[in-house]
Design an enzyme around this catalytic site. Structure first.
Site, short mmCIF file in Angstrom:
data_model
loop_
_atom_site.label_atom_id
_atom_site.label_comp_id
_atom_site.label_asym_id
_atom_site.label_seq_id
_atom_site.Cartn_x
_atom_site.Cartn_y
_atom_site.Cartn_z
N ALA A 88 -4.84 82.86 71.47
CA ALA A 88 -3.48 83.13 71.90
C ALA A 88 -2.69 81.83 72.11
O ALA A 88 -3.06 81.00 72.93
CB ALA A 88 -3.48 83.94 73.19
N GLU A 90 1.52 79.98 71.13
CA GLU A 90 2.72 79.81 70.32
C GLU A 90 2.39 78.71 69.31
O GLU A 90 1.84 77.68 69.67
CB GLU A 90 3.89 79.38 71.19
CG GLU A 90 4.32 80.41 72.21
CD GLU A 90 5.09 81.57 71.59
OE1 GLU A 90 5.54 81.43 70.44
OE2 GLU A 90 5.24 82.61 72.26
N THR A 106 2.79 79.13 77.45
CA THR A 106 1.73 79.90 76.80
C THR A 106 0.50 79.04 76.50
O THR A 106 -0.63 79.42 76.80
CB THR A 106 2.24 80.54 75.50
OG1 THR A 106 3.34 81.39 75.81
CG2 THR A 106 1.15 81.34 74.82
N THR A 140 -5.73 72.86 66.81
CA THR A 140 -5.12 72.47 65.54
C THR A 140 -5.33 71.00 65.23
O THR A 140 -5.53 70.19 66.15
CB THR A 140 -3.60 72.75 65.59
OG1 THR A 140 -2.95 72.21 64.44
CG2 THR A 140 -2.97 72.12 66.82
N ASP A 141 -5.24 70.64 63.96
CA ASP A 141 -5.33 69.23 63.58
C ASP A 141 -4.06 68.47 63.94
O ASP A 141 -4.04 67.23 63.95
CB ASP A 141 -5.62 69.08 62.08
CG ASP A 141 -4.57 69.72 61.17
OD1 ASP A 141 -3.63 70.36 61.68
OD2 ASP A 141 -4.71 69.60 59.94
N GLU A 142 -2.98 69.19 64.29
CA GLU A 142 -1.72 68.51 64.60
C GLU A 142 -1.80 67.67 65.87
O GLU A 142 -0.94 66.81 66.10
CB GLU A 142 -0.59 69.53 64.68
CG GLU A 142 -0.33 70.23 63.35
CD GLU A 142 0.97 71.00 63.33
OE1 GLU A 142 1.95 70.52 63.93
OE2 GLU A 142 1.01 72.08 62.72
N TYR A 171 5.06 71.55 70.01
CA TYR A 171 3.90 72.40 69.72
C TYR A 171 2.60 71.62 69.80
O TYR A 171 1.68 71.99 70.54
CB TYR A 171 4.04 73.04 68.34
CG TYR A 171 2.72 73.57 67.81
CD1 TYR A 171 2.03 74.55 68.49
CD2 TYR A 171 2.16 73.05 66.64
CE1 TYR A 171 0.80 75.03 68.02
CE2 TYR A 171 0.94 73.52 66.17
CZ TYR A 171 0.27 74.50 66.86
OH TYR A 171 -0.94 74.96 66.40
N SER A 174 1.67 70.51 73.26
CA SER A 174 1.16 71.58 74.12
C SER A 174 -0.29 71.92 73.76
O SER A 174 -1.10 72.21 74.64
CB SER A 174 2.05 72.82 74.02
OG SER A 174 1.97 73.43 72.75
N LYS A 175 -0.61 71.88 72.48
CA LYS A 175 -2.00 72.13 72.08
C LYS A 175 -2.91 70.99 72.50
O LYS A 175 -4.05 71.21 72.92
CB LYS A 175 -2.08 72.37 70.57
CG LYS A 175 -1.48 73.68 70.10
CD LYS A 175 -2.17 74.90 70.71
CE LYS A 175 -3.57 75.11 70.17
NZ LYS A 175 -4.17 76.36 70.70
N TYR A 228 11.61 71.01 53.24
CA TYR A 228 12.02 69.92 54.13
C TYR A 228 11.93 68.57 53.42
O TYR A 228 10.95 68.28 52.71
CB TYR A 228 11.12 69.87 55.36
CG TYR A 228 11.41 70.93 56.40
CD1 TYR A 228 12.68 71.08 56.93
CD2 TYR A 228 10.40 71.75 56.89
CE1 TYR A 228 12.95 72.03 57.91
CE2 TYR A 228 10.65 72.70 57.88
CZ TYR A 228 11.93 72.83 58.37
OH TYR A 228 12.19 73.77 59.34
#
Length: 369
Positions: A88, A90, A106, A140-142, A171, A174-175, A228
């Site tokens: 869970a 965003e 979240t 995530t890899d980000e 994003y 936050s991860k 982009y």
């Protein structure tokens, strides 16, 4: 007395990756497990993704919010949870730029709430945890930031589990924060958890704001295909079912406390992805399908680059391969063909999602239960 079935609590199970994971697990384990799908059903949560499993005796849906301690605790009070798989979140970078606060709520508070409620349920009086319980945090890899494109003659660089975190968007920040909270629980309490950091997923049931389903949908309707910047940003693409397999293998074979990167070794520029989608659509659409007239490279439209747009992601999945035995089964050419084929064969799903009608599904299926 029969052995107790292993019970999984899957947060965000109605989302893209979560629903594919649930399909994977039922395909693999059938009636040997129980899955509780805990989802708030925000815009990206779609119970229709799981319409084919909702009649199973070993599948339970619970509507709830990972940031609400009462919602989460009630599930642990009612069920003896053996595994928590925490999807869970965003997850769309563009949305995080417009409204970062909901991502913090979240992804950060939600993860902390999940950890606290799980700890309350699993920790014993002496501070140890009940044997066999495991928590897996999907990330995530980000969080690693951006890699430089290799110059001519140079070896490319990759994200490893030891790569320092350097997030650039609300994003990814936050991860990254949620990852650090999980790491803190592992170090402070000996909490039985693992973290997985994956590359870009693609496959069935992906909400059409993400690159691949957006391009498929727009191309079929003859709409602009927004790109982009120069379109040369590179992402490593992972077929979602390969990701599901990796999560299952880490949960069962990974060393507790460790982080594992799950990557597809399928690096592509965004513009290459779009060209591949257009070519695949023309290959799969029958000659009599009038939508063939819409599919054209002339639809490609370059737009102002995203704020803080990372240039290149690439994961080295060496550790998960050596320690857990996982490697991807699906090359990009096969995976993208399966994905395009699925979207062509599931137009009702796409239409429901793009119209917003999918949000009525919960009321129709569950309001009287």
């Amino acid at each position: 007395m029969a052995d107790k079935k292993r019970t999984y609590l899957v947060t965000g199970g109605a989302g893209f990756i979560g629903s594919n994971y649930i399909h994977y697990m039922f395909d693999k384990y059938d009636d040997q497990i129980i899955i509780i799908n805990f989802d708030k059903l925000t815009y990206a949560g779609n119970l229709a993704n799981l319409s084919d499993v909702e009649g199973r005796d070993n599948y339970i849906f619970v509507k709830g919010d990972v940031t609400d301690r009462k919602d989460v605790s009630s599930v642990f009070e009612k069920y003896d949870i053996d595994r928590v798989v925490h999807f869970a979140a965003e997850s769309h970078v563009d949305r995080s730029i417009v409204d970062p606060e909901i991502f913090v709520r979240t992804n950060v508070l939600g993860t902390a709430t999940m950890l606290n409620c799980t700890r309350d349920a699993w920790q014993q009086e002496d501070g140890s945890f009940i044997e066999g319980k495991r928590f897996l945090h999907v990330s995530t890899d980000e969080v690693y930031g951006s890699l430089q494109e290799p110059k001519e003659g140079e070896e490319p660089s990759y994200f490893y589990e030891t790569t320092p975190y350097d997030p650039h968007s609300p994003y990814s920040a936050s991860k990254a924060s949620s990852d650090f909270i999980v790491k803190a629980y592992i170090d402070t309490y000996g909490f039985p958890a693992n973290i997985t950091n994956c590359s870009n997923n693609y496959g069935a049931y992906q909400f059409p704001e993400k690159l691949i389903p957006l391009m498929i949908h727009n191309a079929l309707e003859g709409k602009a295909l927004p790109v982009y910047g120069d379109g040369k940003n590179v992402r490593d693409w992972l077929y979602v079912m390969d990701h599901a397999k990796g999560i299952d293998m880490v949960m069962e074979k990974g060393k507790l406390g460790e982080t594992y990167n799950i990557g597809g070794h399928n690096e592509r520029q965004n513009i290459q992805i779009i060209h591949t989608i257009l070519d695949t659509l023309m290959e799969l659409l029958p000659p009599e399908d009038t939508r063939r007239m819409n599919v054209s490279k002339d639809l490609i439209t370059y737009v102002t680059d995203r704020l803080g747009h990372d240039r290149r992601y690439a994961i080295a999945p060496d550790k998960i391969k050596s320690e857990v035995g996982w490697e991807p089964d699906t090359c990009f050419e096969d995976g993208i063909r399966l994905t395009v084929k699925w979207y062509l064969e599931n137009e009702d799903w796409v239409n429901n999602v793009t119209s917003g009608d999918y949000q009525k599904y919960y009321e129709e299926m569950y309001s009287n239960r």
